[in-house]
Write a protein that holds these residues in place. Sequence first.
Motif, PDB file in Angstrom:
ATOM      1  N   LYS A   1       0.835  -1.187   0.000  1.00  0.00           N
ATOM      2  CA  LYS A   1       0.000   0.000   0.000  1.00  0.00           C
ATOM      3  C   LYS A   1       0.878   1.248   0.000  1.00  0.00           C
ATOM      4  N   ARG A   2       0.543   2.191  -0.843  1.00  0.00           N
ATOM      5  CA  ARG A   2       1.355   3.398  -1.022  1.00  0.00           C
ATOM      6  C   ARG A   2       0.798   4.517  -0.155  1.00  0.00           C
ATOM      7  N   THR A   3       1.222   4.536   1.111  1.00  0.00           N
ATOM      8  CA  THR A   3       0.706   5.516   2.063  1.00  0.00           C
ATOM      9  C   THR A   3       1.790   6.405   2.657  1.00  0.00           C
ATOM     10  N   LYS A   4       3.067   6.162   2.304  1.00  0.00           N
ATOM     11  CA  LYS A   4       4.164   6.919   2.904  1.00  0.00           C
ATOM     12  C   LYS A   4       4.544   8.116   2.027  1.00  0.00           C
ATOM     13  N   ALA A   5       5.340   9.003   2.622  1.00  0.00           N
ATOM     14  CA  ALA A   5       5.740  10.215   1.905  1.00  0.00           C
ATOM     15  C   ALA A   5       6.500   9.887   0.629  1.00  0.00           C
ATOM     16  N   GLY A   6       7.316   8.852   0.654  1.00  0.00           N
ATOM     17  CA  GLY A   6       8.103   8.478  -0.513  1.00  0.00           C
ATOM     18  C   GLY A   6       7.301   7.830  -1.625  1.00  0.00           C
ATOM     19  N   ASP A   7       5.997   7.652  -1.407  1.00  0.00           N
ATOM     20  CA  ASP A   7       5.148   6.996  -2.406  1.00  0.00           C
ATOM     21  C   ASP A   7       4.327   7.990  -3.217  1.00  0.00           C
ATOM     22  N   GLU A   8       4.706   9.253  -3.175  1.00  0.00           N
ATOM     23  CA  GLU A   8       3.943  10.283  -3.894  1.00  0.00           C
ATOM     24  C   GLU A   8       3.884  10.001  -5.385  1.00  0.00           C
ATOM     25  N   TRP A   9       4.946   9.396  -5.923  1.00  0.00           N
ATOM     26  CA  TRP A   9       4.962   9.102  -7.352  1.00  0.00           C
ATOM     27  C   TRP A   9       3.768   8.246  -7.764  1.00  0.00           C
ATOM     28  N   ALA A  10       3.399   7.279  -6.908  1.00  0.00           N
ATOM     29  CA  ALA A  10       2.286   6.382  -7.232  1.00  0.00           C
ATOM     30  C   ALA A  10       0.964   7.154  -7.275  1.00  0.00           C
ATOM     31  N   ARG A  11       0.769   8.033  -6.305  1.00  0.00           N
ATOM     32  CA  ARG A  11      -0.466   8.833  -6.274  1.00  0.00           C
ATOM     33  C   ARG A  11      -0.510   9.785  -7.472  1.00  0.00           C
ATOM     34  N   GLU A  12       0.637  10.329  -7.840  1.00  0.00           N
ATOM     35  CA  GLU A  12       0.671  11.238  -8.992  1.00  0.00           C
ATOM     36  C   GLU A  12       0.306  10.487 -10.278  1.00  0.00           C
ATOM     37  N   ILE A  13       0.821   9.253 -10.427  1.00  0.00           N
ATOM     38  CA  ILE A  13       0.467   8.445 -11.602  1.00  0.00           C
ATOM     39  C   ILE A  13      -1.034   8.183 -11.621  1.00  0.00           C
ATOM     40  N   ALA A  14      -1.563   7.755 -10.466  1.00  0.00           N
ATOM     41  CA  ALA A  14      -2.996   7.429 -10.388  1.00  0.00           C
ATOM     42  C   ALA A  14      -3.862   8.644 -10.704  1.00  0.00           C
ATOM     43  N   GLU A  15      -3.436   9.816 -10.235  1.00  0.00           N
ATOM     44  CA  GLU A  15      -4.210  11.035 -10.502  1.00  0.00           C
ATOM     45  C   GLU A  15      -4.147  11.427 -11.967  1.00  0.00           C
ATOM     46  N   GLU A  16      -2.954  11.250 -12.591  1.00  0.00           N
ATOM     47  CA  GLU A  16      -2.831  11.545 -14.025  1.00  0.00           C
ATOM     48  C   GLU A  16      -3.741  10.606 -14.825  1.00  0.00           C
ATOM     49  N   CYS A  17      -3.731   9.322 -14.459  1.00  0.00           N
ATOM     50  CA  CYS A  17      -4.578   8.347 -15.161  1.00  0.00           C
ATOM     51  C   CYS A  17      -6.057   8.651 -14.947  1.00  0.00           C
ATOM     52  N   ALA A  18      -6.403   9.071 -13.721  1.00  0.00           N
ATOM     53  CA  ALA A  18      -7.793   9.401 -13.421  1.00  0.00           C
ATOM     54  C   ALA A  18      -8.289  10.548 -14.313  1.00  0.00           C
ATOM     55  N   ARG A  19      -7.405  11.535 -14.567  1.00  0.00           N
ATOM     56  CA  ARG A  19      -7.788  12.662 -15.436  1.00  0.00           C
ATOM     57  C   ARG A  19      -8.068  12.170 -16.857  1.00  0.00           C
ATOM     58  N   ILE A  20      -7.222  11.242 -17.334  1.00  0.00           N
ATOM     59  CA  ILE A  20      -7.420  10.694 -18.682  1.00  0.00           C
ATOM     60  C   ILE A  20      -8.740   9.930 -18.755  1.00  0.00           C
ATOM     61  N   LEU A  21      -9.025   9.119 -17.735  1.00  0.00           N
ATOM     62  CA  LEU A  21     -10.261   8.339 -17.716  1.00  0.00           C
ATOM     63  C   LEU A  21     -11.488   9.250 -17.657  1.00  0.00           C
ATOM     64  N   GLU A  22     -11.362  10.357 -16.943  1.00  0.00           N
ATOM     65  CA  GLU A  22     -12.463  11.334 -16.919  1.00  0.00           C
ATOM     66  C   GLU A  22     -12.694  11.912 -18.312  1.00  0.00           C
TER      67      GLU A  22
END
Length: 893
Positions: A125-146
Amino acid sequence: GSWELVTSNQAALRGSLYLSKSGPIYLSINALVVRRLNVTGLDGSGDTFLCTSYITEVLIKSIAASLLAGVRTAAPTVARKYEYKLVRADGLGVWEQVISELTGQSHAGYVDSDLQQLLAWISQKRTKAGDEWAREIAEECARILELLGMPETEVPGRLSVRHILSQFVRIRNKTKAHGAVGEDFFDNANSHYVSATVKFLENCPIVNWAWYHLSVRQSRNNVRAVQLTGPSPAHVRSEESKQLRPKTHGIHFRTHTRGRLFHCGEMLRSNRECTTFFLPNGGYTNRGIAEFLDYGSGRVEHVELPQYVQPPARLPASATEGAATMDIFANVLGNLPPRPPRYVDRPRLEQELLTRLLDRNHPIITLHGRGGIGKTSLAIHVAHKISEDETPHFGLILWLSARDLELKPSGATEVRRGIADIDSVCKAIGCLLDKEQTTDTIAALLQDPSSVESKGILFVFDNFETLDDPRGFHKFLDTHTHIPNKILITSRERAFKGDYPVEVGGMEYEEAQRLLHTEAVALGINTELVDPASPEIFEYTDGHPFVMRILVGEIAKEGKRVPLKSIVPRRVDLLNVVFERSFNKLSAAGRWAFLCVANWRSVVSELALLVVLGQRNLDAEEGLEECVRLSLLTRYELADDSYCYGAPELARIFARKKLDGDPDRLLVQEDMEVLQGFGPLKAEDASTVSIGELIDKYLNRCIREATSIEPDSQHRLDSILSSIAELWPAAWLKVSEYRRVTKSDPNDIRYALRRAVEEQPFDKNAWLARANFAQQEGDETTFIATSLSAVDADPNDVRLIRETACSLCRFVDAHKSEIPKVRRGVYLANLRSHMERIANQLDSTGLSRLAWLFLLEDDQDGAWKYANLGLAKDSTNTHCLKIVERLNDCDCR
């Protein structure tokens, strides 16, 4: 030059990216696709979007090919099953599904330990400060899916790479016919897509591995090795290529410099020049022709793979799988497997399990222990025993097996799982009881058995840990199971809340003796070869029944007594059966803890492990809990109820093998040296030793050897000692002593001494140590204050009180003008009260100091009293005479 995706400041403002030749893109197959994107350009076109999707597609397929390579040695039939699927896969979703299944609970144990980093990267699970890259990828993908009008694009709170993979697949599937969306979409989506792809590429572990194309030149008997880094592959020097002798030519990888060499098989192909790289692209025909695609050039190649024409043969059922139909067993209806052959009674465990199954308190009971320890045999035996009662407690006993490995004398063989998930459980129970095969039906049955049996049902789930989602299914059982129904689980892993655990460990000695004798008779060998060796075999195997049977079999092969130490190491498969799958499930912290503990013939205190693993930023508590849960380590209690951990002999042999190939071997060995400094301790002696004794022994050793080690080692040891003191505050005094010996910064010594008295306010020695250091530094105020605190800590130490009184008198007399009278009174009154209480124990000099305390506070009567008492003891005492003379001169009497 080689190619790298780079973000420029200007481009970042536009939300787009460009390519340059400033660094490596690591894996050639990715680099060539990136170069194709570079040629296309990063404008808002459909071609840019398509080339970007090729990069993600290549990565997803490469991840799946890597996982299959890591499974192929341990479970070739599992690997072939998925290869059969992938050569036929016409969509990327199948590749994502294969990744999901290979990294799930039921298959993760097959993946080689060298690929644990990849497993963790996908699953955690990507919940730590060093895992921001994963959240950024997911958010970029979410924008495309929208932009594509897709529902449910919200990023989950507990994000994992699995979610990111599914997002990439959804984007790829929706836009595969890229003409279906307009230019406006590409203009808005391309920057997000490229940005997400770059972050995914930069953080994917496989791009940092060493990749090679290997082949053996038969004429020269040497290896031709090409390193696949960047778009321009390079030949490997002959000295290095000698270490890379492959069993099969083709593309290989290793995850670290000391790692195993993995072959990608048919899932990743290349020409001899390594200028094209082909991955399966579906379209497999009945004639055995598979379509492969080179994403770098777009070229398609058709390859003959006749081995995948026939589907993989269906695995045989387990010998302990329940029957497909109900039958009568003594006085109960059920589908129990037959009793295990040559079963040896284990009275204590059987009674404990029976008691828990027949009580009215615990709906779920878990039998847990390492592989081959006898969990299934015990469960079958007890289930048959229950069925034989004249008035049985249950009306039905349903046996459902998720076993996927059968343990045999020749080793482990794969078998077909009877159940894999909640749907297959519903199907199996529905068929047995002629009920609807739905979760609602099974939930209702778990809550109330009256529709089929009023007494209650005993559900037995064997090898629970190999279900696809054991935790999810356990939650289902925990929610719906009500007494009189009961659930019995057998599992290598005990990771479930709400159950009653029954640990299955090694056999007791008498039980082991009976097993060894029984096996010898069954194999037709002279029992004189086995019976005298029973104590040695028992101790060496820790009473492990499967391993003991294997050893008897080896003796039968040789026809004579064989040294045990020569049998076990050559039966590596035996160790793998018992430990490999559990070891492969460990996190980095669990792996480190296991290797540190199991590579030493001693139990290790939990505190020492917390310190050592903490230095590596590893969660030692979680790691140790994993090892215990998976039955890799055993937990013992010290005399003060703190914990220590040890491993049986077999686990130690397995751990030595694992350490030899571990990428962190040198660091683990460094940590083992620290742990060994605490001294050896046998498991049977653990209850007689406290953690304080172990720590004192270690601290004293560090202080003795402090001056003989290098400055860098001194610094690391200082950090370790500080960590110990944070967990064991009584150690701060020894830390200060270590720092004084190593001539550390005075501020660091002062800090340790301050922590010592803060944590141990009633420790006289701590206060005296601080006072001594203050005196050496010339800090009179701290010296006096801490000396007075030392007296408060031990008000019966007459010598200490006398010396402190002398120092205080001198200090106050010298600083009368600087110390306010009120503060002076606090100093004097406290010590004076201690001295008055022990006045009858003081000699004339001690009484003179008490008199001075009164005199310094202008209490002439008190000074006169104790000066004269001193003279009564020794009329020649000069200190008392001076006080009396001074009082007479002042006419103070």
